[in-house]
Design an enzyme around this catalytic site. Structure first.
Site, PDB file in Angstrom:
ATOM      1  CG  ASP A   6      -1.653   1.300   1.433  1.00 54.81           C
ATOM      2  OD1 ASP A   6      -1.862   2.025   0.441  1.00 54.81           O
ATOM      3  OD2 ASP A   6      -2.036   1.592   2.589  1.00 54.81           O
ATOM      4  N   GLY A   8       1.293   4.934  -0.003  1.00 49.94           N
ATOM      5  CA  GLY A   8       0.610   6.192   0.268  1.00 49.94           C
ATOM      6  C   GLY A   8       1.541   7.373   0.125  1.00 49.94           C
ATOM      7  CB  ILE A  12       5.494   2.278   0.992  1.00 49.66           C
ATOM      8  CG1 ILE A  12       5.582   3.425  -0.021  1.00 49.66           C
ATOM      9  CG2 ILE A  12       5.129   0.969   0.280  1.00 49.66           C
ATOM     10  CD1 ILE A  12       6.596   3.205  -1.131  1.00 49.66           C
ATOM     11  CB  ALA A 109      -5.474   2.870  -5.482  1.00 47.59           C
ATOM     12  CG  ASP A 110      -6.097   5.938  -0.676  1.00 44.49           C
ATOM     13  OD1 ASP A 110      -6.635   6.291  -1.750  1.00 44.49           O
ATOM     14  OD2 ASP A 110      -5.681   6.760   0.169  1.00 44.49           O
TER      15      ASP A 110
END
Length: 258
Positions: A6, A8, A12, A109-110
């Protein structure tokens, strides 16, 4: 096992997830698009070993990112060191949820992953509050469709802006003030009240407005690294799920491997 990544804006998160979607280990590193695959693997090798794993335990890599510049080196990491072409959420794996907004291509996406994971676990209408670089409020209806939401500055971002713009204000820790009074007697206590309780008031106010607009009972789920900071200081949340984004990645991976 699956390596879910993930990426961000601030950090990460790398997580090892088993077939039951249980997170066996997770690690966090500051986001730096210049960090190479070679640098990542040196760091990961040591952390995997500390948890009793190795790169041989990883069967696949799935990535969700809101930082396009970080993606290339993460894909190189997957192919060069894990022998697997990474699947990128939203690009290689479809969301499989309706993005019922005016600009579906711009949904982070998150946020889509959080909706997927929350809907898989909870019935009915949902409000998902994600505490990251920004604090986002996402609305999903009972069918799992993403209906839109709110983007607000994250609490760290708010503090950074305040300290940068006011020469005499010190940098403070973000935590609940020990004194329950909201009348601060010192500069630091006044800042703590403004940052912490001001943020709680924003959360409660926006959640109340969202619930009123939805017009049906809606469960509020908090996620993200700073969610636990507010857990004991507001009743706005029905549940805390720190790893929704990683769970969403695992769900997408499983869907395309069934």
């Amino acid at each position: 096992m699956l390596l879910a990544v993930d990426a961000g804006n601030t950090n990460i998160v790398f997580a090892l997830v088993d077939q039951a979607r249980t997170i066996r280990a997770r690690w966090r590193i500051a986001t730096d698009p210049r960090r190479t695959a070679d640098e990542y693997v040196v760091w990961l090798n040591q952390l995997l070993a500390l948890e009793g794993f190795s790169r041989d335990d990883v069967e696949g890599v799935v990535i969700g990112t809101v930082v396009p510049r970080a993606l290339h080196n993460l894909e190189v990491l997957a192919e060069k060191y894990f022998g697997s072409a990474a699947l990128v959420a939203g690009r290689d794996i479809p969301w499989d949820i309706a993005l019922d907004v005016d600009e579906p291509g711009n949904v982070g996406a998150d946020r889509a992953l959080n909706v997927i994971a929350a809907h898989a676990k909870y019935d009915g209408d949902l409000v998902i509050v994600d505490f990251g670089t920004a604090t986002t409020f996402d609305v999903a209806d009972y069918s799992g469709a993403y209906k839109g939401g709110i983007i607000a500055p994250g609490i760290n971002l708010s503090l950074d802006a305040l300290v940068a713009a006011a020469a005499k204000l010190p940098r403070i820790a973000i935590e609940a003030p020990e004194d329950p009074s909201v009348v601060g007697r010192t500069t630091v206590s006044q800042m703590q009240i403004g940052i912490f309780w001001g943020y709680v008031a924003m959360i409660e106010g926006l959640v109340a407005r969202l619930r009123a607009e939805i017009g049906r009972p809606a469960r509020v789920i908090a996620t993200g690294g700073l969610a636990i900071l507010f857990e004991r200081h507001t009743d706005a949340f029905d549940a805390i799920e720190p790893d929704l984004t990683i769970q969403g990645l695992a769900i997408l991976w499983q869907r395309c491997h069934i």
